[in-house]
Design a protein around this motif. Structure first.
Motif, mmCIF file in Angstrom:
data_model
loop_
_atom_site.group_PDB
_atom_site.id
_atom_site.type_symbol
_atom_site.label_atom_id
_atom_site.label_comp_id
_atom_site.label_asym_id
_atom_site.label_seq_id
_atom_site.Cartn_x
_atom_site.Cartn_y
_atom_site.Cartn_z
ATOM 1 N N THR A 3 -59.847 -105.515 105.927
ATOM 2 C CA THR A 3 -60.568 -106.086 107.058
ATOM 3 C C THR A 3 -60.241 -105.280 108.298
ATOM 4 O OG1 THR A 3 -58.773 -107.622 107.532
ATOM 5 C CG2 THR A 3 -60.529 -108.420 106.099
ATOM 6 N N ASP A 4 -61.175 -105.276 109.215
ATOM 7 C CA ASP A 4 -60.956 -104.570 110.474
ATOM 8 C C ASP A 4 -59.887 -105.288 111.291
ATOM 9 O OD1 ASP A 4 -62.896 -102.806 109.754
ATOM 10 O OD2 ASP A 4 -64.416 -103.572 111.120
ATOM 11 N N ILE A 5 -59.021 -104.523 111.892
ATOM 12 C CA ILE A 5 -57.993 -105.058 112.790
ATOM 13 C C ILE A 5 -58.434 -104.735 114.203
ATOM 14 C CG2 ILE A 5 -55.583 -104.884 113.486
ATOM 15 C CD1 ILE A 5 -54.974 -104.076 110.574
ATOM 16 N N GLU A 6 -58.427 -105.722 115.051
ATOM 17 C CA GLU A 6 -58.848 -105.531 116.431
ATOM 18 C C GLU A 6 -57.950 -104.515 117.130
ATOM 19 O OE1 GLU A 6 -61.533 -106.784 118.104
ATOM 20 O OE2 GLU A 6 -62.119 -107.494 116.123
ATOM 21 N N PRO A 7 -58.523 -103.638 117.980
ATOM 22 C CA PRO A 7 -57.715 -102.696 118.746
ATOM 23 C C PRO A 7 -56.765 -103.425 119.683
ATOM 24 C CG PRO A 7 -60.076 -102.347 119.134
ATOM 25 C CD PRO A 7 -59.941 -103.522 118.251
ATOM 26 N N LEU A 15 -60.527 -94.714 121.366
ATOM 27 C CA LEU A 15 -60.159 -93.737 120.346
ATOM 28 C C LEU A 15 -60.815 -94.071 119.007
ATOM 29 C CD1 LEU A 15 -56.393 -93.127 121.175
ATOM 30 C CD2 LEU A 15 -58.324 -91.593 121.612
ATOM 31 N N ARG A 16 -60.930 -95.343 118.704
ATOM 32 C CA ARG A 16 -61.595 -95.740 117.457
ATOM 33 C C ARG A 16 -63.078 -95.400 117.488
ATOM 34 N NH1 ARG A 16 -59.404 -101.442 115.189
ATOM 35 N NH2 ARG A 16 -57.179 -100.995 115.173
#
Length: 99
Positions: A3-7, A15-16
């Motif tokens: 799952t995506d992890i919040e910046p 950067l993402r």
């Protein structure tokens, strides 16, 4: 499945976003390399690449360096950082006027 992890912050989010652009550019360059491997020189131009494969790959490398240099890495020494900065500068000069 991951799952995506919040910046953590806006800088990491930027950067993402840059990583997505780098991946897109790298994928375009890789696709053109594969096309050349399968088909040979471009039909229209007779050159190896119909699309700017080298420039797309250089653009992806430039963005990857910007990400690498934008993150604080604790065990990076000054010589390594200088080498990465020089590579980034060379790619920036190469890419001037291309995009």
């Amino acid at each position: 499945m991951s799952t995506d992890i919040e910046p953590a912050d806006k800088a990491e989010a930027n950067l993402r976003s840059l990583a997505i652009a780098a991946a897109e550019s790298a994928a375009g360059g890789a696709a053109e390399l594969l096309r050349y491997a399968r088909e040979g020189a471009a039909f229209v131009t007779g050159e190896p690449f119909d699309d700017d494969a080298v420039m797309k790959l250089c653009d992806a490398a430039k963005m990857a360096l910007e990400i690498e240099l934008g993150v604080e890495i604790k065990d990076r020494n000054a010589d390594e950082r200088e080498a990465l900065n020089q590579a980034l500068g060379a790619l920036e000069r190469l890419l001037e006027g291309w995009a």
